[in-house]
Design an enzyme around this catalytic site. Structure first.
Site, PDB file in Angstrom:
ATOM      1  N   ASN A   9     -46.857  40.462 -52.500  1.00  0.00           N
ATOM      2  CA  ASN A   9     -46.041  39.292 -52.174  1.00  0.00           C
ATOM      3  C   ASN A   9     -46.834  38.465 -51.166  1.00  0.00           C
ATOM      4  OD1 ASN A   9     -44.166  37.490 -51.195  1.00  0.00           O
ATOM      5  ND2 ASN A   9     -42.834  39.036 -50.261  1.00  0.00           N
ATOM      6  N   TRP A  10     -47.366  37.352 -51.640  1.00  0.00           N
ATOM      7  CA  TRP A  10     -48.263  36.564 -50.788  1.00  0.00           C
ATOM      8  C   TRP A  10     -47.508  35.686 -49.783  1.00  0.00           C
ATOM      9  CZ3 TRP A  10     -52.566  34.497 -54.688  1.00  0.00           C
ATOM     10  CH2 TRP A  10     -53.205  35.609 -55.246  1.00  0.00           C
ATOM     11  N   LYS A  11     -46.207  35.632 -49.913  1.00  0.00           N
ATOM     12  CA  LYS A  11     -45.364  34.851 -48.990  1.00  0.00           C
ATOM     13  C   LYS A  11     -45.899  33.411 -48.866  1.00  0.00           C
ATOM     14  CE  LYS A  11     -43.904  39.109 -46.861  1.00  0.00           C
ATOM     15  NZ  LYS A  11     -43.411  39.830 -45.680  1.00  0.00           N
ATOM     16  N   HIS A  94     -35.244  39.216 -50.860  1.00  0.00           N
ATOM     17  CA  HIS A  94     -36.195  39.664 -49.826  1.00  0.00           C
ATOM     18  C   HIS A  94     -35.550  39.481 -48.452  1.00  0.00           C
ATOM     19  CE1 HIS A  94     -39.642  39.804 -47.177  1.00  0.00           C
ATOM     20  NE2 HIS A  94     -40.231  40.511 -48.123  1.00  0.00           N
ATOM     21  N   GLU A  96     -36.593  38.338 -45.789  1.00  0.00           N
ATOM     22  CA  GLU A  96     -36.809  37.032 -45.149  1.00  0.00           C
ATOM     23  C   GLU A  96     -35.860  35.984 -45.733  1.00  0.00           C
ATOM     24  OE1 GLU A  96     -41.024  37.111 -45.799  1.00  0.00           O
ATOM     25  OE2 GLU A  96     -41.115  38.759 -44.365  1.00  0.00           O
ATOM     26  N   GLU A 166     -37.028  48.053 -48.466  1.00  0.00           N
ATOM     27  CA  GLU A 166     -37.871  47.533 -47.389  1.00  0.00           C
ATOM     28  C   GLU A 166     -37.079  47.520 -46.093  1.00  0.00           C
ATOM     29  OE1 GLU A 166     -41.137  44.861 -49.145  1.00  0.00           O
ATOM     30  OE2 GLU A 166     -39.353  43.612 -48.964  1.00  0.00           O
ATOM     31  N   GLY A 172     -44.025  43.630 -41.837  1.00  0.00           N
ATOM     32  CA  GLY A 172     -44.950  42.813 -41.058  1.00  0.00           C
ATOM     33  C   GLY A 172     -45.109  43.267 -39.617  1.00  0.00           C
ATOM     34  N   SER A 212     -45.200  47.201 -44.284  1.00  0.00           N
ATOM     35  CA  SER A 212     -46.475  47.627 -43.696  1.00  0.00           C
ATOM     36  C   SER A 212     -47.205  48.692 -44.516  1.00  0.00           C
ATOM     37  CB  SER A 212     -46.276  48.111 -42.254  1.00  0.00           C
ATOM     38  OG  SER A 212     -45.753  47.052 -41.463  1.00  0.00           O
TER      39      SER A 212
END
Ligand code: PGA
Length: 249
Positions: A9-11, A94, A96, A166, A172, A212
């Site tokens: 997931n490159w965000k 997700h 976020e 997650e 992160g 992570s």
């Protein structure tokens, strides 16, 4: 032999040129990888990356999508637009999206059902915050996110659903759940899926761990019975970090 699902997931990272460079490198270096692979670049790079990964063993993923097919929804991206670009998998719920942009289970469920009705695969993310974990709410939160997120999803569509566990406190942050802790939550996810869809479905569903994940912890996590793959953020942004994760064995 178990086939793991390793997803990047490159965000909100990478210009088109950077995304093309990374996707090309991954395509070369992972050509012999037997795991199921996906990369999710930002929307702006989907078209360019789609051309690179087409015909390869890397699936194109999107990081989110709007809850409607089309219409007056400023700033949203439709499932039809994603399919048009060759997207095969969409990450939904997700943390976020949930915690920074206020997405609730009802909205996420609407997106999940819409994606599945268009034959997109879904990675449904679930996970507790540190506060929820410390207050003994872990199981309640996971149960709610799974049952609400999958509300109205038929058993026949479940084959297109991957769960990503997650823990929010591990995303992160460099903190990873221990393989044992993660495995226990994965087992609980399976129990909830068994209650909803039966034992066979619970056994078959793919549950990724995210938070992570790095080259040096991937093998230990993947060795656990209930962990079937990884959703990788930070370490998916460089080939030298992502390739060893995908080739953890
Ligand atoms: P991280 O992100 O690997 O950078 O912790 C994981 C994710 O958000 O999917």
């Amino acid at each position: 032999m178990k086939r793991y699902f390793i997803a990047g997931n490159w965000k909100m990272h990478k210009t088109i040129a950077e995304a093309v460079a990374l996707a090309s490198e991954l395509k070369d270096k992972l050509a012999d990888c037997k795991e199921k692979l996906m990369i999710a670049p930002p929307f702006t790079a989907l078209q360019a990356v789609s051309k690179i990964v087409e015909g390869s063993n890397i699936l194109l993923g999107a990081q989110n999508m709007g809850p409607e097919e089309s219409g007056a929804h400023t700033g949203e991206i439709s499932v039809l637009m994603l399919k048009d670009l060759g997207v095969r998998v969409v990450i939904l719920g997700h943390s976020e999206r949930r915690h920074t942009y206020g997405e609730n289970d009802e909205l996420i469920n609407k997106k999940v059902r819409l994606a599945l009705s268009h034959k997109l695969e879904v990675i449904l993310c679930v996970g507790e915050t540190l506060e929820e974990r410390e207050h003994g709410m872990l199981e309640n939160v996971i149960r709610r996110q799974l049952s609400e997120g999958l509300k109205g999803v038929e058993l026949s569509a479940l084959k297109d659903v991957t769960i990503a566990y997650e823990p929010v406190w591990a995303i992160g942050t460099g903190k990873t759940a221990t393989p044992e802790d993660a495995d226990a939550v994965h087992a609980f996810c399976r129990q909830v899926i068994a209650e909803m869809y039966g034992k066979d479905a619970a056994k078959a569903i793919v549950i990724q761990y995210g938070g992570s994940v790095k080259a040096d912890n991937a093998a230990a996590l993947m060795s656990k019975e209930n962990i079937d793959g990884a959703l990788v953020g930070g370490a998916s942004l460089k080939a030298e970090a992502f390739v060893p994760i995908a080739k953890f064995r």
